[in-house]
Design a protein around this motif. Structure first.
Motif, mmCIF file in Angstrom:
data_model
loop_
_atom_site.group_PDB
_atom_site.id
_atom_site.type_symbol
_atom_site.label_atom_id
_atom_site.label_comp_id
_atom_site.label_asym_id
_atom_site.label_seq_id
_atom_site.Cartn_x
_atom_site.Cartn_y
_atom_site.Cartn_z
ATOM 1 N N VAL A 72 -6.841 -0.538 -5.792
ATOM 2 C CA VAL A 72 -7.402 -1.498 -6.750
ATOM 3 C C VAL A 72 -6.698 -2.846 -6.633
ATOM 4 O O VAL A 72 -7.317 -3.906 -6.601
ATOM 5 C CB VAL A 72 -7.297 -0.939 -8.191
ATOM 6 C CG1 VAL A 72 -7.650 -2.017 -9.208
ATOM 7 C CG2 VAL A 72 -8.195 0.262 -8.350
ATOM 8 N N LEU A 73 -5.356 -2.755 -6.566
ATOM 9 C CA LEU A 73 -4.593 -3.989 -6.459
ATOM 10 C C LEU A 73 -4.920 -4.708 -5.151
ATOM 11 O O LEU A 73 -5.018 -5.940 -5.098
ATOM 12 C CB LEU A 73 -3.095 -3.681 -6.525
ATOM 13 C CG LEU A 73 -2.565 -3.319 -7.915
ATOM 14 C CD1 LEU A 73 -1.103 -2.878 -7.819
ATOM 15 C CD2 LEU A 73 -2.700 -4.504 -8.877
ATOM 16 N N MET A 74 -5.098 -3.919 -4.118
ATOM 17 C CA MET A 74 -5.431 -4.535 -2.838
ATOM 18 C C MET A 74 -6.767 -5.273 -2.927
ATOM 19 O O MET A 74 -6.923 -6.388 -2.426
ATOM 20 C CB MET A 74 -5.505 -3.464 -1.745
ATOM 21 C CG MET A 74 -4.154 -2.967 -1.301
ATOM 22 S SD MET A 74 -4.313 -1.700 -0.034
ATOM 23 C CE MET A 74 -2.624 -1.487 0.434
ATOM 24 N N ASP A 79 -9.631 -10.306 -3.654
ATOM 25 C CA ASP A 79 -10.497 -11.133 -4.472
ATOM 26 C C ASP A 79 -9.797 -12.429 -4.902
ATOM 27 O O ASP A 79 -10.342 -13.212 -5.680
ATOM 28 C CB ASP A 79 -10.944 -10.346 -5.712
ATOM 29 C CG ASP A 79 -11.852 -9.172 -5.316
ATOM 30 O OD1 ASP A 79 -12.418 -9.209 -4.184
ATOM 31 O OD2 ASP A 79 -11.917 -8.198 -6.077
ATOM 32 N N GLY A 80 -8.581 -12.635 -4.503
ATOM 33 C CA GLY A 80 -7.879 -13.898 -4.763
ATOM 34 C C GLY A 80 -6.985 -13.846 -5.974
ATOM 35 O O GLY A 80 -6.531 -14.879 -6.469
ATOM 36 N N ASP A 81 -6.651 -12.661 -6.435
ATOM 37 C CA ASP A 81 -5.800 -12.543 -7.615
ATOM 38 C C ASP A 81 -4.342 -12.529 -7.170
ATOM 39 O O ASP A 81 -3.839 -11.544 -6.618
ATOM 40 C CB ASP A 81 -6.158 -11.248 -8.359
ATOM 41 C CG ASP A 81 -5.385 -11.117 -9.659
ATOM 42 O OD1 ASP A 81 -4.438 -11.934 -9.891
ATOM 43 O OD2 ASP A 81 -5.680 -10.192 -10.408
ATOM 44 N N ASN A 82 -3.658 -13.707 -7.437
ATOM 45 C CA ASN A 82 -2.253 -13.791 -7.020
ATOM 46 C C ASN A 82 -1.387 -12.847 -7.811
ATOM 47 O O ASN A 82 -0.415 -12.275 -7.297
ATOM 48 C CB ASN A 82 -1.744 -15.220 -7.189
ATOM 49 C CG ASN A 82 -2.316 -16.145 -6.104
ATOM 50 O OD1 ASN A 82 -2.804 -15.666 -5.079
ATOM 51 N ND2 ASN A 82 -2.290 -17.451 -6.360
ATOM 52 N N VAL A 83 -1.737 -12.677 -9.042
ATOM 53 C CA VAL A 83 -0.907 -11.795 -9.878
ATOM 54 C C VAL A 83 -0.972 -10.375 -9.337
ATOM 55 O O VAL A 83 0.007 -9.619 -9.367
ATOM 56 C CB VAL A 83 -1.402 -11.855 -11.345
ATOM 57 C CG1 VAL A 83 -0.642 -10.849 -12.205
ATOM 58 C CG2 VAL A 83 -1.203 -13.252 -11.903
ATOM 59 N N ALA A 84 -2.184 -10.005 -8.837
ATOM 60 C CA ALA A 84 -2.308 -8.672 -8.241
ATOM 61 C C ALA A 84 -1.355 -8.505 -7.060
ATOM 62 O O ALA A 84 -0.772 -7.449 -6.844
ATOM 63 C CB ALA A 84 -3.755 -8.455 -7.783
ATOM 64 N N ARG A 85 -1.214 -9.637 -6.350
ATOM 65 C CA ARG A 85 -0.258 -9.547 -5.231
ATOM 66 C C ARG A 85 1.146 -9.278 -5.738
ATOM 67 O O ARG A 85 1.885 -8.479 -5.189
ATOM 68 C CB ARG A 85 -0.317 -10.861 -4.433
ATOM 69 C CG ARG A 85 0.548 -10.841 -3.190
ATOM 70 C CD ARG A 85 0.409 -12.117 -2.360
ATOM 71 N NE ARG A 85 -0.868 -12.200 -1.696
ATOM 72 C CZ ARG A 85 -1.857 -13.044 -2.006
ATOM 73 N NH1 ARG A 85 -1.683 -13.931 -2.974
ATOM 74 N NH2 ARG A 85 -3.019 -13.052 -1.355
ATOM 75 N N GLY A 86 1.450 -10.014 -6.815
ATOM 76 C CA GLY A 86 2.768 -9.786 -7.391
ATOM 77 C C GLY A 86 2.896 -8.372 -7.918
ATOM 78 O O GLY A 86 3.959 -7.736 -7.813
ATOM 79 N N GLN A 117 -1.702 -10.532 3.552
ATOM 80 C CA GLN A 117 -1.840 -10.617 2.117
ATOM 81 C C GLN A 117 -0.514 -10.366 1.416
ATOM 82 O O GLN A 117 -0.238 -11.001 0.403
ATOM 83 C CB GLN A 117 -2.901 -9.594 1.633
ATOM 84 C CG GLN A 117 -4.283 -9.878 2.171
ATOM 85 C CD GLN A 117 -4.816 -11.253 1.737
ATOM 86 O OE1 GLN A 117 -4.524 -11.748 0.638
ATOM 87 N NE2 GLN A 117 -5.593 -11.914 2.613
ATOM 88 N N LEU A 118 0.252 -9.477 1.924
ATOM 89 C CA LEU A 118 1.573 -9.232 1.293
ATOM 90 C C LEU A 118 2.538 -8.658 2.327
ATOM 91 O O LEU A 118 2.295 -7.601 2.891
ATOM 92 C CB LEU A 118 1.421 -8.251 0.123
ATOM 93 C CG LEU A 118 2.746 -7.880 -0.564
ATOM 94 C CD1 LEU A 118 3.432 -9.107 -1.183
ATOM 95 C CD2 LEU A 118 2.528 -6.795 -1.610
ATOM 96 N N ARG A 119 3.579 -9.436 2.538
ATOM 97 C CA ARG A 119 4.681 -8.922 3.357
ATOM 98 C C ARG A 119 5.795 -8.552 2.407
ATOM 99 O O ARG A 119 6.319 -9.422 1.719
ATOM 100 C CB ARG A 119 5.206 -9.990 4.327
ATOM 101 C CG ARG A 119 4.272 -10.337 5.480
ATOM 102 C CD ARG A 119 4.977 -11.362 6.376
ATOM 103 N NE ARG A 119 4.292 -11.631 7.627
ATOM 104 C CZ ARG A 119 3.407 -12.616 7.794
ATOM 105 N NH1 ARG A 119 3.095 -13.425 6.794
ATOM 106 N NH2 ARG A 119 2.843 -12.787 8.962
ATOM 107 N N MET A 120 6.103 -7.306 2.355
ATOM 108 C CA MET A 120 7.157 -6.897 1.431
ATOM 109 C C MET A 120 8.504 -7.496 1.861
ATOM 110 O O MET A 120 9.353 -7.759 1.023
ATOM 111 C CB MET A 120 7.259 -5.367 1.384
ATOM 112 C CG MET A 120 6.122 -4.696 0.644
ATOM 113 S SD MET A 120 6.011 -5.244 -1.079
ATOM 114 C CE MET A 120 7.477 -4.482 -1.750
ATOM 115 N N HIS A 121 8.707 -7.746 3.133
ATOM 116 C CA HIS A 121 9.985 -8.295 3.580
ATOM 117 C C HIS A 121 9.994 -9.807 3.428
ATOM 118 O O HIS A 121 11.056 -10.418 3.468
ATOM 119 C CB HIS A 121 10.248 -7.919 5.051
ATOM 120 C CG HIS A 121 9.208 -8.410 6.000
ATOM 121 N ND1 HIS A 121 7.968 -7.811 6.118
ATOM 122 C CD2 HIS A 121 9.203 -9.458 6.880
ATOM 123 C CE1 HIS A 121 7.257 -8.452 7.029
ATOM 124 N NE2 HIS A 121 7.985 -9.465 7.512
ATOM 125 N N ALA A 122 8.848 -10.416 3.288
ATOM 126 C CA ALA A 122 8.761 -11.858 3.054
ATOM 127 C C ALA A 122 7.537 -12.125 2.190
ATOM 128 O O ALA A 122 6.513 -12.613 2.674
ATOM 129 C CB ALA A 122 8.678 -12.616 4.376
#
Lengths: 1027, 278
Positions: A72-74, A79-86, A117-122
């Motif tokens: 879901v978060l993915m 969908d462009g939700d930055n908070v979801a990325r966080g 979309q999300l690099r956990m190391h960066a």
């Protein structure tokens, strides 16, 4: 070094080098094998790690993607939700932290287009599209299937495990789990041996291509901060471990890392493998004892492209110890080879030497095989046997030339002792073999046949033989010489040049008591008596050094300690170079001779009846007494005593009573004289007393009176009372004479004066008693004129040979045919001649007259020799021999018929030169005689070594020999000794048949005297010979 | 001329050759990284200084901020690289240090702003930051406790009041990530860095500044005005090879103590709070 030895040396060097190479190769192979094993372990560990991580990544991805909330978060992110990325970051953070503990670096979510979309190391980095630069991601997007493999990233390179994210079958995005290579590297290092360094080599070009950026310089700077040049070149980089992304501040490479990596980069094989995208194991050394096992493992992409390498290196375990051990083995090997080579060289040399010896040795050598066939023959054998070598080789030795063995001829070959050595294997020696030369000559040989045993069996027999013909002959000669050496009556001793005794004969042992076991190797000092000073022996050595010979009397000591005299002759034997080789000493024990000589000397100086000194000893005593008195400044009285009427007693009562009376008279004289006073008997009833301190009148005159008194007392002889008197004449030294003759003559004269005065009294000599000196001068003048006018002539007294009863020779005696006084004898003028120094001239005239007479007799075939008398002065002259030989040559006279008589006293003090001169005369054939023997002090042993052939006994002994026992004893001993010394004896002054008979019984060889012939002119000699 | 003056003249004559010579330089940076990394970053600059000044530059490394300050005060170090807050703290007590040059930020300026951030879709008023967990960078970091305290003080709040608590994360990114990970409710960090995390929902609540950036400072006790000026010129003209990634390559601008007046005023405002945080 000969060629063969050089070849062996080259072989040894080559073998050593090969061995060194082999050892080095083995060591290298061992290290290579270990490197390969290490490499294999590295590869296995690497692949195992990857497999494990792949499995882990699979499980992880499944677990993450099975979470509905995550999907879901993915979707919200997409969908462009930055908070979801966080929120996804927050959701994944605990899990990502646990992944980091497992060395997982990347947990990366991308959308289906490949956009991050999300690099956990960066996490702040997103929005970049990786589809084009990341083949794995592209593959997953395209195929919808997981993919994995090594891949360079924008920053990190490593193994990526990429999974599709699907939501109800639709590809939602891509999940990447990335494993940094640092993690693998650390894990590999942990799994490897301690000290192993694992580096990750990346292609700089690939990195630049992957890290696409419009700002190329910034990319380059980024790479430079993350990576550092690897292997010393610019094509590969490796992680900069100082960067926290790859290492820790504590992560420090070992000190050898830089040097090893530089050397790896320079290694051509490594470069080739990297060019060929290959890998392998290597052994690389940075120093002699710093070697490393290097493994190169290519890292390939999923497409099979090599984009990186895993480089591992570690010090070879215990390299130094193992290399050292190998080195020691190598040294041992080389030492063994060297030893073997030396042995071979030695064997070669020995064989060569043996061959050379065989070819040059004087003995014959041949080798036979067990069949008796000759397989080797040396030149000496060919020469001895007279065959050429090819005529002997492959021939049966026994049948060809073995003629006789141990006195057995025609011995069958099977019984040949030399050949049988091959069967019994024992050395055979014989000096009783005979070989036959090609010409048929029988050659006695000495043979030594020795078996050559190889591997326990006799392979051949080497026979050494020697032609012993010369040796046998030499032994025969030696045997004869040895017999002569031993049989000779004189002692022989031979020393080496250092005076060590090397040989003695049997006579030596008989004389000294020393056997050869006692003295061989010692010096003649063992014989030293201690009676001679060191200078005596030094003189011997000096004489030997200068003259090469020495002879003389010497006292030595026997083994039993007895000291004895010997006559010793030593000769120096020199070698060809003139150096002393040995000394030969010949000696004779002259103890007996000395004893007889001493006895003779005693008898010659003492009166046999009374034991008193005789005239000879008196003169000696008188000389010494004069010398003492001269030194003490006192006078010496010479008392000439004659018994009055003694002849009457002798004639009336017999000689025995007369002798008894003489002995009694001597006792009475003794009783009135001091012990030191000399009392001598010089004639029948004539005595002389020497009284020192004559000027002590209180003594001397009293003594004279006592002597007169004691004789005037009656003698009880044979029941008769006999009365005699005593007449004494006294001369005093130095008033009445300063020499013996004068003193005795003057005392004699005085005695006659006493006797003329009636006897039983004494007279002192005085001037009135002396002869008229004017008369002597007149005679001397006349003698000189006589020499000039030829007034001297020769009378000849024949000598009768008692063995042949013939006159063999005559003694020439000078006479002076004085114009007014008639024919004068030598006693009338010789004293004047001596005082006037005319003896030499007289001698010359006598020599010429005698030789001239001898020449005349020879011409007239009168067979007789002539002897002349020569005084000491004449023979001492340097031209004496030349004068004699000159005269003989001048008159062409045979020297064998000429003789020279020399008085004993004349020869006594002559030098070695004179003796040598006399030897020359003897060698010419001239007969040398000792005249007046017995009046002097000559040693018979010395005379023995002088070149005299005849000894003439003085007439005084002959005249008294019938009356005086002592004279008879002297004559007998003299004859015996002379004969022992191989001298002929002539007795002088023979006047009676009794004397002749006595002399004949004593073995006297010849006589001379009035009994047969007085001195006579030559015509009468001729007449005598005719009669 | 009194006795004291004569003595000064004599000493000046005796020590004139020494005084005339350029003083030795002893440099120490703030321990932002481990020594090897720091030394690698500063080496080109220090070599350049040594070359231009004609005197060796001795490297000193102290593991804590406090030790660097102490070394400066003692005179063991006469050239240092300090952040603005340590400089303020230092010059509060000693007036013989002067700034030489400040390193430019990425945006080309030599100053920066600090931000107070939180995570979420909604805005949170500053006054709401009560019972809040704060993620801070480092104790002497300008954007750390200092800037956060300055911003909270604007609404009468403080880090240690109203149920607030804080943790030092060690860096600006870490402070941001602490909030994103849910380890903290708010974080103080450079505004520029906070902006990078906006794509993850990090929002800026309040900002402070701008404040001067890191600067090289010199000790006027051992360096005379001429030397200080020469040093400043050396720093300003220093350029680094562009292919090396280093903040020093961004260049420097001349610095003066006047530029720290705002910072010094804020410091005076919150230093009593900060002192209690330590």
């Amino acid at each position: 070094m000969n060629l063969s030895s050089r070849s062996i040396t080259v072989f040894a060097l080559t073998a050593s080098l090969l061995l060194a190479g082999l050892f080095a190769r083995l060591l290298f192979l061992e290290f290579e094998r270990e490197s390969t094993l290490t490499q294999a372990r590295l590869a296995a560990s690497y692949h195992s790690l990857l497999a494990g991580y792949r499995e882990f990544a699979d499980v992880t991805s499944q677990w993450l993607l099975s979470d509905e909330q995550t999907l879901v978060l993915m979707q919200r992110i997409l969908d462009g939700d930055n908070v979801a990325r966080g929120l996804l970051y927050r959701t994944w953070t605990p899990f990502y932290r646990s992944l980091r503990l497992k060395h997982v670096r990347q947990l990366h979510f991308m959308d289906a287009a490949g956009i991050s979309q999300l690099r956990m190391h960066a996490p702040h980095r997103s929005g970049d599209n990786l589809r084009s630069s990341r083949p794995l991601i592209k593959s997953v997007i395209v195929t919808g299937k997981p993919a994995s493999g090594f891949e360079n990233g924008a920053i990190f390179s490593g193994f990526r495990f990429v999974y599709p994210i699907k939501d109800r079958g639709r590809l939602l995005g891509v999940l990447e789990i990335g494993l940094s290579f640092a993690a693998i590297r650390r894990q590999l290092e942990n799994d490897a041996e301690t000290g192993t360094v694992v580096r990750f080599l990346l292609s700089r070009a690939d990195l630049l291509r992957t890290t696409r950026s419009p700002d190329e310089s910034s990319v380059s700077a980024l790479l430079d901060s993350l990576y550092m040049p690897a292997l010393g070149n610019r094509y590969f980089v490796t992680e900069n471990l100082a960067n926290p992304l790859f290492g820790t501040p504590e992560h420090v490479l070992p000190g050898y890392a830089q040097a090893v990596e530089l050397r790896i980069g320079q290694n051509i094989e490594v470069q080739r493998q990297m060019r060929d995208d290959g890998g392998g194991a290597h052994l690389i050394c940075t120093d002699w004892l710093d070697c490393f096992q290097v493994g190169l493992l290519p890292v390939k992409t999923r497409a099979g492209e090599t984009v990186a390498y895993i480089l591992s290196y570690a010090p070879v375990p215990h390299f130094a110890e193992r290399a050292w051990r190998q080195f020691l083995l190598l040294v041992a090997g080389i030492a063994a080879i060297t030893l073997l080579a030396l042995l071979l060289v030695q064997v070669k040399r020995t064989r060569r030497h043996m061959q050379m010896i065989g070819e040059h040795v004087g003995k014959g050598i041949y080798v036979i095989n067990p069949s008796g066939v000759i397989t080797y023959i040396n030149p000496a054998a060919s020469r001895i046997l007279g065959y050429r070598p090819e005529e002997l080789l492959q021939q049966h030795a026994h049948e060809l030339f073995h003629a006789e063995s141990e006195n057995v001829q025609n011995l069958p070959s099977a019984d040949c002792p030399i050949r049988k050595v091959t069967e019994i294997g024992q050395v055979y020696r014989s000096n009783n073999e005979v070989f036959l030369s090609k010409e048929g000559t029988r050659i006695p040989v000495e043979v030594t046949a020795s078996p050559i045993i190889e591997y326990g069996e006799v392979s051949s027999v080497v026979t050494v033989f020697d032609d012993i013909r010369e040796r046998l002959a030499a032994e025969a000669r030696m045997s004869e010489s040895s017999a002569a050496f031993d049989q000779t009556a004189e002692g022989l001793m031979i020393t080496d040049e250092k005076h060590r005794i090397t040989q003695i004969n049997r006579a030596f042992t008989e004389v000294t008591g020393y056997t050869q076991y006692d003295v061989l190797g010692k010096t003649p000092a063992v014989l030293a008596s201690g009676k001679h000073p060191a200078s005596f022996y030094q003189k011997i050595y000096n004489d030997l050094e200068s003259n090469g010979v020495w002879q003389g009397e010497i006292f030595n000591k026997r083994k039993n300690g007895e000291i004895y005299p010997e006559w010793l002759s030593i000769s120096v034997v020199r070698n060809a170079r003139g150096n002393v080789a040995s000394y030969v000493a010949v000696f004779r024990d002259i103890s007996d001779i000395k004893e007889k000589e001493n006895r003779l000397a005693y008898l010659a100086q003492h009166d046999a009846l009374t034991g008193l000194p005789n005239r000879n000893l008196l003169k000696d005593r008188l000389l010494h007494a004069m010398e003492r008195c001269r030194r003490q400044g006192v006078q010496l009285g010479v008392l000439f005593m004659d018994l009055d009427r003694f002849k009457k007693v002798n004639d009336s009562l017999g000689h025995d009573i007369g002798d008894e009376m003489l002995c009694e008279a001597v006792k009475r004289f003794r009783n009135n004289l001091r012990v030191d006073d000399t009392l001598a008997r010089i004639g029948g009833d004539e005595f002389v007393v020497l009284l020192e301190d004559w000027d002590d009148i209180n003594y001397s005159h009293v003594v004279v009176d006592k002597l007169l008194q004691t004789i005037s007392n009656p003698f009880e002889l044979g029941g008769h009372e006999v009365f005699v008197g005593l007449s004494i004449g006294v001369s005093v030294y130095p008033d009445d004479g300063e020499d013996c003759e004068t003193l005795l003559r003057n005392s004699d004269t005085a005695m006659y004066h006493a006797k003329h005065a009636g006897g039983n009294t004494w007279r002192r000599h005085n001037a009135v008693m002396e002869a008229d000196p004017v008369e002597r001068i007149r005679l001397e003048t006349e003698l000189r004129h006589a020499l000039e006018n030829g007034e001297l002539c020769l009378y000849y007294q024949p000598k009768l040979n008692l063995h042949t009863q013939q006159f063999n020779s005559v003694e020439a005696l000078v006479r002076w045919n004085h114009p007014t006084r008639g024919m004068l004898t030598p006693g009338d003028f010789l004293m004047i001649a001596e005082n006037g120094r005319m003896m030499h001239e007289i001698g010359i005239q006598v020599l010429r007259m005698a030789v001239s007479q001898l020449a005349e007799w020879c011409d007239r075939n009168i067979d007789i020799g002539i002897c002349i008398n020569v005084d000491g002065d004449s023979i001492g002259r340097h031209d004496f021999v030349e004068r004699v030989t000159g005269a003989l040559n001048e008159f062409d006279v045979d020297p064998n018929r000429f003789g020279i008589e020399i008085t004993e006293n004349a020869i006594a003090d002559q030098t070695v030169r004179v003796v040598n001169e006399l030897s020359r005369l003897d060698e010419m054939g001239i007969t040398l005689s000792i005249d007046d023997f017995g009046t002097g002090h000559s040693s018979l042993t010395r005379l023995k070594n002088l070149p005299f052939r005849i000894l003439k006994v003085d007439a005084s002994f002959i005249r008294g020999m019938l009356e005086e026992h002592s004279d008879k004893v002297i004559v007998g001993a003299t004859i015996a000794l002379a004969h022992e010394l191989h001298l002929q004896v002539v007795a002088e002054g023979v006047e009676t048949d009794g004397q002749l008979a006595e002399l004949r019984s004593m073995g006297c060889d010849a006589i001379q005297g009035y009994l047969f012939a007085r001195p006579m002119p030559p015509e009468q000699v001729e007449q005598l010979l005719l009669d | 001329m009194n006795h004291f003056s004569w003595r000064k003249i004599i000493l000046a004559i005796v020590f004139w050759p020494v005084v005339a010579m350029t003083a030795d330089l002893h440099f120490a940076p703030l321990p932002m990284l481990e020594e090897r990394a720091l030394r690698g970053q500063f080496s080109p600059l220090l070599e350049h200084i040594s070359y231009t000044q004609g005197t060796p530059v001795t490297w000193h490394y102290y593991p804590t901020y406090e030790e660097v300050i102490d070394a400066l005060v003692r005179g063991d170090v006469n050239l240092a690289y300090l952040g603005p807050l340590p400089y303020i703290e230092l010059t509060e007590q000693h007036d013989f240090f002067t700034p030489l040059a400040r390193v430019r930020e990425k945006d080309g300026t030599a100053a920066y702003e600090c931000a107070l951030t939180h995570f979420g879709a909604e805005e949170v008023p500053l006054q709401m930051l009560q019972h809040t967990r704060f993620a801070l960078t480092q104790p002497l970091s300008t954007c750390g406790s200092f800037a956060v305290s300055v911003m909270l003080s604007r609404v009468g709040l403080a880090l240690n009041t109203h149920g607030n608590r804080h943790d030092f994360t060690g860096g600006h990114d870490k402070a941001a990530l602490a909030v994103l990970a849910g380890d903290a409710d708010a974080a103080g960090l450079k505004a520029a860095i906070a902006k990078r995390y906006a794509s993850l929902g990090l929002r800026v609540i309040e900002t402070a500044g701008p404040y001067p950036g890191f600067a090289f400072i010199a000790d006027t006790r051992t360096l005379d005005a001429g030397e200080i000026q020469k040093l400043r010129e050396t720093l300003l003209e220093f350029t680094q090879d562009s292919n090396t990634e280093s903040w020093l390559s961004r260049g420097m601008i001349s610095a003066s103590d006047d530029e720290y007046e705002q910072l010094r005023a804020d410091w005076h405002q919150v230093k009593h709070i900060i002192s209690t945080l330590k």
